[in-house]
Design a protein around this motif. Structure first.
Motif, PDB file in Angstrom:
ATOM      1  N   GLY A 196       1.551 -29.623   5.299  1.00  0.00           N
ATOM      2  CA  GLY A 196       2.565 -29.011   4.440  1.00  0.00           C
ATOM      3  C   GLY A 196       2.802 -27.558   4.782  1.00  0.00           C
ATOM      4  O   GLY A 196       3.802 -26.971   4.376  1.00  0.00           O
ATOM      5  N   ARG A 197       1.862 -26.973   5.517  1.00  0.00           N
ATOM      6  CA  ARG A 197       1.962 -25.546   5.840  1.00  0.00           C
ATOM      7  C   ARG A 197       1.631 -25.313   7.309  1.00  0.00           C
ATOM      8  O   ARG A 197       0.957 -26.125   7.948  1.00  0.00           O
ATOM      9  CB  ARG A 197       1.002 -24.733   4.968  1.00  0.00           C
ATOM     10  CG  ARG A 197       1.372 -24.688   3.494  1.00  0.00           C
ATOM     11  CD  ARG A 197       0.399 -23.791   2.720  1.00  0.00           C
ATOM     12  NE  ARG A 197       0.324 -22.449   3.260  1.00  0.00           N
ATOM     13  CZ  ARG A 197       0.982 -21.389   2.766  1.00  0.00           C
ATOM     14  NH1 ARG A 197       1.756 -21.548   1.706  1.00  0.00           N
ATOM     15  NH2 ARG A 197       0.849 -20.195   3.309  1.00  0.00           N
ATOM     16  N   GLY A 198       2.079 -24.155   7.809  1.00  0.00           N
ATOM     17  CA  GLY A 198       1.890 -23.826   9.218  1.00  0.00           C
ATOM     18  C   GLY A 198       0.443 -23.579   9.618  1.00  0.00           C
ATOM     19  O   GLY A 198       0.069 -23.797  10.766  1.00  0.00           O
ATOM     20  N   PRO A 329      17.008 -25.278   3.197  1.00  0.00           N
ATOM     21  CA  PRO A 329      17.580 -25.720   4.473  1.00  0.00           C
ATOM     22  C   PRO A 329      16.462 -25.978   5.495  1.00  0.00           C
ATOM     23  O   PRO A 329      15.420 -25.312   5.446  1.00  0.00           O
ATOM     24  CB  PRO A 329      18.427 -24.523   4.912  1.00  0.00           C
ATOM     25  CG  PRO A 329      18.597 -23.664   3.706  1.00  0.00           C
ATOM     26  CD  PRO A 329      17.423 -23.932   2.810  1.00  0.00           C
ATOM     27  N   VAL A 330      16.701 -26.930   6.401  1.00  0.00           N
ATOM     28  CA  VAL A 330      15.701 -27.274   7.414  1.00  0.00           C
ATOM     29  C   VAL A 330      15.249 -26.028   8.181  1.00  0.00           C
ATOM     30  O   VAL A 330      14.060 -25.822   8.431  1.00  0.00           O
ATOM     31  CB  VAL A 330      16.271 -28.331   8.402  1.00  0.00           C
ATOM     32  CG1 VAL A 330      15.412 -28.407   9.655  1.00  0.00           C
ATOM     33  CG2 VAL A 330      16.353 -29.698   7.756  1.00  0.00           C
ATOM     34  N   ALA A 331      16.219 -25.163   8.549  1.00  0.00           N
ATOM     35  CA  ALA A 331      15.875 -23.983   9.356  1.00  0.00           C
ATOM     36  C   ALA A 331      14.873 -23.093   8.616  1.00  0.00           C
ATOM     37  O   ALA A 331      13.975 -22.509   9.222  1.00  0.00           O
ATOM     38  CB  ALA A 331      17.134 -23.197   9.696  1.00  0.00           C
ATOM     39  N   GLU A 332      15.016 -23.040   7.274  1.00  0.00           N
ATOM     40  CA  GLU A 332      14.094 -22.217   6.478  1.00  0.00           C
ATOM     41  C   GLU A 332      12.698 -22.858   6.441  1.00  0.00           C
ATOM     42  O   GLU A 332      11.693 -22.168   6.532  1.00  0.00           O
ATOM     43  CB  GLU A 332      14.673 -22.112   5.059  1.00  0.00           C
ATOM     44  CG  GLU A 332      14.112 -20.991   4.237  1.00  0.00           C
ATOM     45  CD  GLU A 332      14.829 -20.920   2.884  1.00  0.00           C
ATOM     46  OE1 GLU A 332      16.044 -20.624   2.870  1.00  0.00           O
ATOM     47  OE2 GLU A 332      14.175 -21.189   1.864  1.00  0.00           O
ATOM     48  N   ILE A 333      12.668 -24.193   6.315  1.00  0.00           N
ATOM     49  CA  ILE A 333      11.371 -24.896   6.305  1.00  0.00           C
ATOM     50  C   ILE A 333      10.644 -24.633   7.630  1.00  0.00           C
ATOM     51  O   ILE A 333       9.458 -24.289   7.657  1.00  0.00           O
ATOM     52  CB  ILE A 333      11.565 -26.423   6.087  1.00  0.00           C
ATOM     53  CG1 ILE A 333      12.204 -26.693   4.720  1.00  0.00           C
ATOM     54  CG2 ILE A 333      10.251 -27.180   6.234  1.00  0.00           C
ATOM     55  CD1 ILE A 333      12.616 -28.141   4.485  1.00  0.00           C
ATOM     56  N   LEU A 334      11.374 -24.772   8.730  1.00  0.00           N
ATOM     57  CA  LEU A 334      10.750 -24.563  10.042  1.00  0.00           C
ATOM     58  C   LEU A 334      10.302 -23.108  10.203  1.00  0.00           C
ATOM     59  O   LEU A 334       9.199 -22.846  10.688  1.00  0.00           O
ATOM     60  CB  LEU A 334      11.720 -24.966  11.168  1.00  0.00           C
ATOM     61  CG  LEU A 334      11.967 -26.474  11.318  1.00  0.00           C
ATOM     62  CD1 LEU A 334      13.011 -26.757  12.383  1.00  0.00           C
ATOM     63  CD2 LEU A 334      10.678 -27.218  11.639  1.00  0.00           C
ATOM     64  N   GLU A 336       9.404 -21.071   7.935  1.00  0.00           N
ATOM     65  CA  GLU A 336       8.224 -20.864   7.091  1.00  0.00           C
ATOM     66  C   GLU A 336       6.967 -21.392   7.785  1.00  0.00           C
ATOM     67  O   GLU A 336       5.944 -20.709   7.847  1.00  0.00           O
ATOM     68  CB  GLU A 336       8.428 -21.656   5.792  1.00  0.00           C
ATOM     69  CG  GLU A 336       8.294 -20.835   4.536  1.00  0.00           C
ATOM     70  CD  GLU A 336       8.650 -21.673   3.331  1.00  0.00           C
ATOM     71  OE1 GLU A 336       9.675 -21.345   2.712  1.00  0.00           O
ATOM     72  OE2 GLU A 336       7.932 -22.644   3.011  1.00  0.00           O
ATOM     73  N   LEU A 337       7.076 -22.609   8.326  1.00  0.00           N
ATOM     74  CA  LEU A 337       5.924 -23.225   9.002  1.00  0.00           C
ATOM     75  C   LEU A 337       5.478 -22.366  10.180  1.00  0.00           C
ATOM     76  O   LEU A 337       4.283 -22.143  10.395  1.00  0.00           O
ATOM     77  CB  LEU A 337       6.289 -24.633   9.509  1.00  0.00           C
ATOM     78  CG  LEU A 337       6.519 -25.708   8.445  1.00  0.00           C
ATOM     79  CD1 LEU A 337       7.161 -26.949   9.064  1.00  0.00           C
ATOM     80  CD2 LEU A 337       5.199 -26.101   7.789  1.00  0.00           C
ATOM     81  N   ILE A 338       6.459 -21.856  10.928  1.00  0.00           N
ATOM     82  CA  ILE A 338       6.133 -21.075  12.116  1.00  0.00           C
ATOM     83  C   ILE A 338       5.528 -19.725  11.739  1.00  0.00           C
ATOM     84  O   ILE A 338       4.526 -19.305  12.320  1.00  0.00           O
ATOM     85  CB  ILE A 338       7.384 -20.939  13.005  1.00  0.00           C
ATOM     86  CG1 ILE A 338       7.610 -22.316  13.541  1.00  0.00           C
ATOM     87  CG2 ILE A 338       7.193 -19.923  14.135  1.00  0.00           C
ATOM     88  CD1 ILE A 338       8.562 -22.798  14.267  1.00  0.00           C
ATOM     89  N   ALA A 339       6.085 -19.097  10.717  1.00  0.00           N
ATOM     90  CA  ALA A 339       5.532 -17.814  10.264  1.00  0.00           C
ATOM     91  C   ALA A 339       4.086 -18.005   9.793  1.00  0.00           C
ATOM     92  O   ALA A 339       3.209 -17.183  10.086  1.00  0.00           O
ATOM     93  CB  ALA A 339       6.398 -17.246   9.145  1.00  0.00           C
ATOM     94  N   GLN A 340       3.822 -19.112   9.062  1.00  0.00           N
ATOM     95  CA  GLN A 340       2.461 -19.359   8.576  1.00  0.00           C
ATOM     96  C   GLN A 340       1.500 -19.626   9.736  1.00  0.00           C
ATOM     97  O   GLN A 340       0.363 -19.140   9.749  1.00  0.00           O
ATOM     98  CB  GLN A 340       2.457 -20.549   7.602  1.00  0.00           C
ATOM     99  CG  GLN A 340       3.130 -20.237   6.282  1.00  0.00           C
ATOM    100  CD  GLN A 340       3.598 -21.477   5.532  1.00  0.00           C
ATOM    101  OE1 GLN A 340       3.573 -22.602   6.061  1.00  0.00           O
ATOM    102  NE2 GLN A 340       4.020 -21.297   4.296  1.00  0.00           N
ATOM    103  N   ALA A 341       1.977 -20.392  10.735  1.00  0.00           N
ATOM    104  CA  ALA A 341       1.126 -20.684  11.905  1.00  0.00           C
ATOM    105  C   ALA A 341       0.825 -19.391  12.650  1.00  0.00           C
ATOM    106  O   ALA A 341      -0.321 -19.122  13.026  1.00  0.00           O
ATOM    107  CB  ALA A 341       1.826 -21.682  12.826  1.00  0.00           C
ATOM    108  N   GLU A 342       1.844 -18.564  12.818  1.00  0.00           N
ATOM    109  CA  GLU A 342       1.647 -17.297  13.536  1.00  0.00           C
ATOM    110  C   GLU A 342       0.681 -16.391  12.784  1.00  0.00           C
ATOM    111  O   GLU A 342      -0.158 -15.735  13.384  1.00  0.00           O
ATOM    112  CB  GLU A 342       2.988 -16.581  13.695  1.00  0.00           C
ATOM    113  CG  GLU A 342       3.872 -17.220  14.740  1.00  0.00           C
ATOM    114  CD  GLU A 342       5.155 -16.430  14.948  1.00  0.00           C
ATOM    115  OE1 GLU A 342       5.966 -16.882  15.756  1.00  0.00           O
ATOM    116  OE2 GLU A 342       5.342 -15.381  14.313  1.00  0.00           O
TER     117      GLU A 342
END
Ligand SMILES: Cc1cc2nc3c(=O)[nH]c(=O)nc-3n(C[C@H](O)[C@H](O)[C@H](O)COP(=O)(O)O)c2cc1C
Length: 353
Positions: A196-198, A329-334, A336-342
């Motif tokens: 659910g999260r990056g 929006p999908v772009a926001e979900i992605l 968010e995931l990428i920012a959390q992973a980073e």
């Protein structure tokens, strides 16, 4: 790293982003995408709109064929291709009676990636897909089967733990990941179920995953055609609400499906009890009772996703539903995931200094 670090001036200079790109390089190359994030094919949900949105935003959208007839699938593939020039795949269910024709439809439309789901595929199906020039991804529910699928010619594997929404196996994602990722290195392995999260995405990549597959997290995307009431049920639900279908008696097997509990899931238990009582009293034969149990959910996912019948329909969802908090929006979900992973990778980098 914070979300702000994703601003267009900076991304390639972020060491955490460079680390993320290194970790999922194999998955990105395999999918041909900016991010090695697959949107898991979800029957009724993963159609042209959501699939194209995921691909356009840099992920890998996957059309869910479900029970579609070959003509319908051809139409859906063409409509998706009209909405995106980016790569996307098709998810086919192995027990579909017209699987061969569906593979032909994909070949004709030059689909580049096919995900075979819903049970072990035959060698013939895998070969047919490879002969069409497409890459085959198969679900591996255990290490021995992962090896077998690769011997059969699968190009990549998806390991999906029991946290996932929809039809699910008996083992958790974290255990499957530990059993399979360190051992299977000859092909890309994508991890699904409960992400659910990056931060979680980053840990599976560090364990050796080539990428990840998420389903539940994309259901409430703005671009998803799921009924507003279906989305509302997701937004309200906590992890513990996404439960496995209940089997009352081992003589009457029930396919394990994870869905948000609703009056339908409660009625399913009552109906099983009533049918079993009739069998025990000699009023109904076992086969007829089993058939009734199996038919209980027929058409139920469509009723919930399309018609918005959240009381009686099937609200298939994974435990990560607790992390779905709003329509986005999908772009926001992605992003968010990428920012959390980073951020997670950046923290680990700092700790190593
Ligand atoms: C509503 C719904 C429908 C699904 N339908 C399918 C399907 O048709 N084929 C399939 O392979 N997986 C299906 N899945 C599983 C997803 O493709 C994906 O692997 C899974 O959702 C990943 O786990 P997550 O839900 O924890 O993100 C479905 C999941 C949901 C929530």
């Amino acid at each position: 790293m914070t979300k702000a670090a994703l601003s267009p001036q900076e991304p390639q200079f972020s060491p955490a982003r460079a680390e993320l790109d290194r970790l999922w390089a194999r998955g990105r190359a395999f999918l041909g995408t900016e991010f090695a994030i697959m949107g898991g094919g979800m029957t009724w949900v993963s159609e042209r709109s959501l699939v194209a949105a995921i691909s356009n935003a840099g992920g890998f959208g996957v059309i869910a064929c479900g029970a579609m007839e070959p003509d319908r699938l051809a139409e859906e593939i063409a409509a998706t291709a009209a909405l995106t020039g980016k790569p996307f795949g098709v998810n086919l269910i192995t027990m579909h009676p017209k699987l061969d024709m569906l593979i032909d439809v994909c070949a004709e439309a030059r689909v580049t990636h096919i995900v075979l789901a819903g049970g072990l595929p035959s060698s013939a199906a895998v070969r047919k897909i490879k002969d069409s020039g497409a890459k085959t991804l198969c679900f591996a529910p255990a290490l021995v089967l992962a090896r077998k699928l690769l011997r059969m010619g699968a190009d990549a594997l998806v390991i999906e733990g029991m946290e996932a929404g929809g039809h699910t196996g008996p083992v958790t994602t974290s255990v499957l990941a530990q059993e399979i990722l360190p051992v299977i290195t000859e092909a890309p392995v994508f991890v699904a179920g409960g992400i659910g999260r990056g931060e979680a995405m980053a840990s599976y990549l560090e364990l050796g995953a080539a990428g990840v597959q998420l389903g539940t997290r994309f259901v409430c995307a703005t671009e998803s055609i799921a009924h507003p009431r279906f989305k509302q049920a997701f937004i309200r639900a906590e992890a513990r609400d996404a439960v496995l279908s209940v089997q009352v008696d081992p003589r009457f097997p029930v396919i394990p499906v994870r869905a948000i509990a609703n009056p339908g899931t409660r009625r399913f238990v009552e109906i099983q009890r009533a049918l079993i009582a009739k069998v025990d009293q000699g009023l109904l034969d076992q086969k007829a009772a089993q058939l009734e149990i199996e038919h209980f959910w027929a058409g139920a996912l469509r009723r919930a996703v399309i018609d918005g019948d959240v009381e009686n329909g099937s609200l298939m969802a994974g435990q990560s539903v607790g992390m779905v908090r709003a329509e986005q929006p999908v772009a926001e979900i992605l992003a968010e995931l990428i920012a959390q992973a980073e951020e997670a990778l950046g923290r680990r980098r700092e700790a190593r200094r």
